[in-house]
Design a protein around this motif. Sequence first.
Motif, PDB file in Angstrom:
ATOM      1  N   ALA A  74       0.675  -1.120  -0.213  1.00  8.88           N
ATOM      2  CA  ALA A  74      -0.081  -0.036  -0.029  1.00  8.88           C
ATOM      3  C   ALA A  74       0.820   1.065   0.118  1.00  8.88           C
ATOM      4  O   ALA A  74       1.603   1.034   0.779  1.00  8.88           O
ATOM      5  CB  ALA A  74      -0.875  -0.078   1.190  1.00  8.88           C
ATOM      6  N   GLN A  75       0.653   2.337  -1.296  1.00 11.82           N
ATOM      7  CA  GLN A  75       1.684   3.635  -1.408  1.00 11.82           C
ATOM      8  C   GLN A  75       0.869   4.576  -1.802  1.00 11.82           C
ATOM      9  O   GLN A  75       1.537   5.310  -2.602  1.00 11.82           O
ATOM     10  CB  GLN A  75       2.734   3.430  -1.713  1.00 11.82           C
ATOM     11  N   SER A  76      -0.399   4.519  -1.768  1.00  9.89           N
ATOM     12  CA  SER A  76      -1.539   5.049  -2.523  1.00  9.89           C
ATOM     13  C   SER A  76      -1.406   6.625  -1.418  1.00  9.89           C
ATOM     14  O   SER A  76      -1.790   7.809  -2.598  1.00  9.89           O
ATOM     15  CB  SER A  76      -3.033   4.663  -2.666  1.00  9.89           C
ATOM     16  N   PHE A  77      -1.131   6.545  -0.220  1.00  5.48           N
ATOM     17  CA  PHE A  77      -1.729   8.089   0.197  1.00  5.48           C
ATOM     18  C   PHE A  77      -0.421   8.085   1.000  1.00  5.48           C
ATOM     19  O   PHE A  77       0.481   7.570   0.427  1.00  5.48           O
ATOM     20  CB  PHE A  77      -2.281   7.289   1.865  1.00  5.48           C
ATOM     21  N   ARG A  78      -0.160   9.809   1.326  1.00  8.88           N
ATOM     22  CA  ARG A  78       1.428  10.190   1.956  1.00  8.88           C
ATOM     23  C   ARG A  78       1.531   9.848   3.327  1.00  8.88           C
ATOM     24  O   ARG A  78       2.625   9.806   3.859  1.00  8.88           O
ATOM     25  CB  ARG A  78       0.899  11.903   1.472  1.00  8.88           C
ATOM     26  N   THR A  79       0.912   9.040   4.146  1.00 11.31           N
ATOM     27  CA  THR A  79       0.917   8.900   5.349  1.00 11.31           C
ATOM     28  C   THR A  79       1.014   7.500   5.721  1.00 11.31           C
ATOM     29  O   THR A  79      -0.103   6.530   5.144  1.00 11.31           O
ATOM     30  CB  THR A  79      -0.306   9.478   6.492  1.00 11.31           C
ATOM     31  N   LEU A  80       1.769   7.175   6.436  1.00 11.68           N
ATOM     32  CA  LEU A  80       2.240   5.442   6.974  1.00 11.68           C
ATOM     33  C   LEU A  80       0.672   4.953   8.156  1.00 11.68           C
ATOM     34  O   LEU A  80       0.304   4.223   7.217  1.00 11.68           O
ATOM     35  CB  LEU A  80       3.224   5.790   8.159  1.00 11.68           C
ATOM     36  N   GLU A  81      -0.142   5.653   7.833  1.00 13.71           N
ATOM     37  CA  GLU A  81      -1.317   5.473   9.269  1.00 13.71           C
ATOM     38  C   GLU A  81      -2.311   5.134   7.744  1.00 13.71           C
ATOM     39  O   GLU A  81      -2.583   3.945   8.101  1.00 13.71           O
ATOM     40  CB  GLU A  81      -1.626   6.134   9.585  1.00 13.71           C
ATOM     41  N   GLN A  82      -2.640   6.542   7.070  1.00 13.60           N
ATOM     42  CA  GLN A  82      -3.568   5.778   6.025  1.00 13.60           C
ATOM     43  C   GLN A  82      -3.148   4.493   5.056  1.00 13.60           C
ATOM     44  O   GLN A  82      -3.958   3.738   4.613  1.00 13.60           O
ATOM     45  CB  GLN A  82      -3.466   7.186   5.027  1.00 13.60           C
ATOM     46  N   ASN A  83      -2.079   4.497   4.420  1.00 12.11           N
ATOM     47  CA  ASN A  83      -1.369   3.331   4.434  1.00 12.11           C
ATOM     48  C   ASN A  83      -1.910   2.081   4.662  1.00 12.11           C
ATOM     49  O   ASN A  83      -2.223   1.415   4.085  1.00 12.11           O
ATOM     50  CB  ASN A  83       0.505   3.868   3.701  1.00 12.11           C
ATOM     51  N   ARG A  84      -1.043   1.790   6.321  1.00 13.54           N
ATOM     52  CA  ARG A  84      -1.304   0.769   6.445  1.00 13.54           C
ATOM     53  C   ARG A  84      -2.929   0.648   7.116  1.00 13.54           C
ATOM     54  O   ARG A  84      -3.691  -0.336   6.677  1.00 13.54           O
ATOM     55  CB  ARG A  84      -1.042   0.880   8.257  1.00 13.54           C
ATOM     56  N   ALA A  85      -4.014   1.425   7.151  1.00 15.34           N
ATOM     57  CA  ALA A  85      -5.182   1.016   6.849  1.00 15.34           C
ATOM     58  C   ALA A  85      -5.809   0.727   5.350  1.00 15.34           C
ATOM     59  O   ALA A  85      -6.508   0.238   6.118  1.00 15.34           O
ATOM     60  CB  ALA A  85      -5.953   2.538   6.918  1.00 15.34           C
ATOM     61  N   ASP A  86      -5.532   1.586   4.950  1.00 17.40           N
ATOM     62  CA  ASP A  86      -5.604   0.828   3.412  1.00 17.40           C
ATOM     63  C   ASP A  86      -5.143  -0.790   3.100  1.00 17.40           C
ATOM     64  O   ASP A  86      -5.733  -1.061   2.521  1.00 17.40           O
ATOM     65  CB  ASP A  86      -5.065   1.656   2.580  1.00 17.40           C
ATOM     66  N   ALA A  87      -4.004  -0.874   3.657  1.00 17.28           N
ATOM     67  CA  ALA A  87      -3.815  -2.367   3.667  1.00 17.28           C
ATOM     68  C   ALA A  87      -4.217  -3.227   4.433  1.00 17.28           C
ATOM     69  O   ALA A  87      -4.630  -4.450   3.517  1.00 17.28           O
ATOM     70  CB  ALA A  87      -2.131  -2.445   3.585  1.00 17.28           C
ATOM     71  N   LEU A  88      -4.985  -3.337   5.275  1.00 15.86           N
ATOM     72  CA  LEU A  88      -5.642  -3.824   5.900  1.00 15.86           C
ATOM     73  C   LEU A  88      -6.947  -3.901   6.127  1.00 15.86           C
ATOM     74  O   LEU A  88      -7.891  -4.830   5.713  1.00 15.86           O
ATOM     75  CB  LEU A  88      -5.813  -3.595   7.902  1.00 15.86           C
ATOM     76  N   GLU A  89      -7.327  -2.433   4.941  1.00 15.99           N
ATOM     77  CA  GLU A  89      -9.077  -3.193   4.878  1.00 15.99           C
ATOM     78  C   GLU A  89      -9.015  -3.974   2.769  1.00 15.99           C
ATOM     79  O   GLU A  89     -10.246  -4.511   2.762  1.00 15.99           O
ATOM     80  CB  GLU A  89      -9.045  -0.728   4.271  1.00 15.99           C
TER      81      GLU A  89
END
Length: 137
Positions: A74-89
């Motif tokens: 996951a690398q769509s977002f600029r922040t680590l937290e958003q990418n982590r949430a995206d990967a989990l989703e």
Amino acid sequence: MLRISNTVELGDWEIEIDQIRAQGAGGQNVNKVASAVHLRFDIPRSSLPPFYKERLLALSDQRISKEGVVVIKAQSFRTLEQNRADALERLRELIREAVKQRKVRRPTKPTRASQRRRVDAKTRKGKTKALRGKVKP
């Protein structure tokens, strides 16, 4: 805890999340900040019910290796937290789609009237094309 359904949950120990540098354009910031996420999930070693494991391992998805490890980047977002949430989703959606019940396809046959209409249309089209020939003097 990652909640898949009312009865199925994954523990934090089952999901391995690594920080990596994102690819692509992003200016000076992309070269120094590790904001992308590599998520790894080992299906055989997980606490999923056997039915879930069978369905996931039977998938022909490029994110699932031969050993049964799901790798999501996951690398769509600029922040680590958003990418982590995206990967989990995305992992949650992959598991949900794998266990979703598919409707059984019942093969059908065309009706006799539709077959007749099709042949009649072909005949009419053929006659139209036959009339396009050169005119005899």
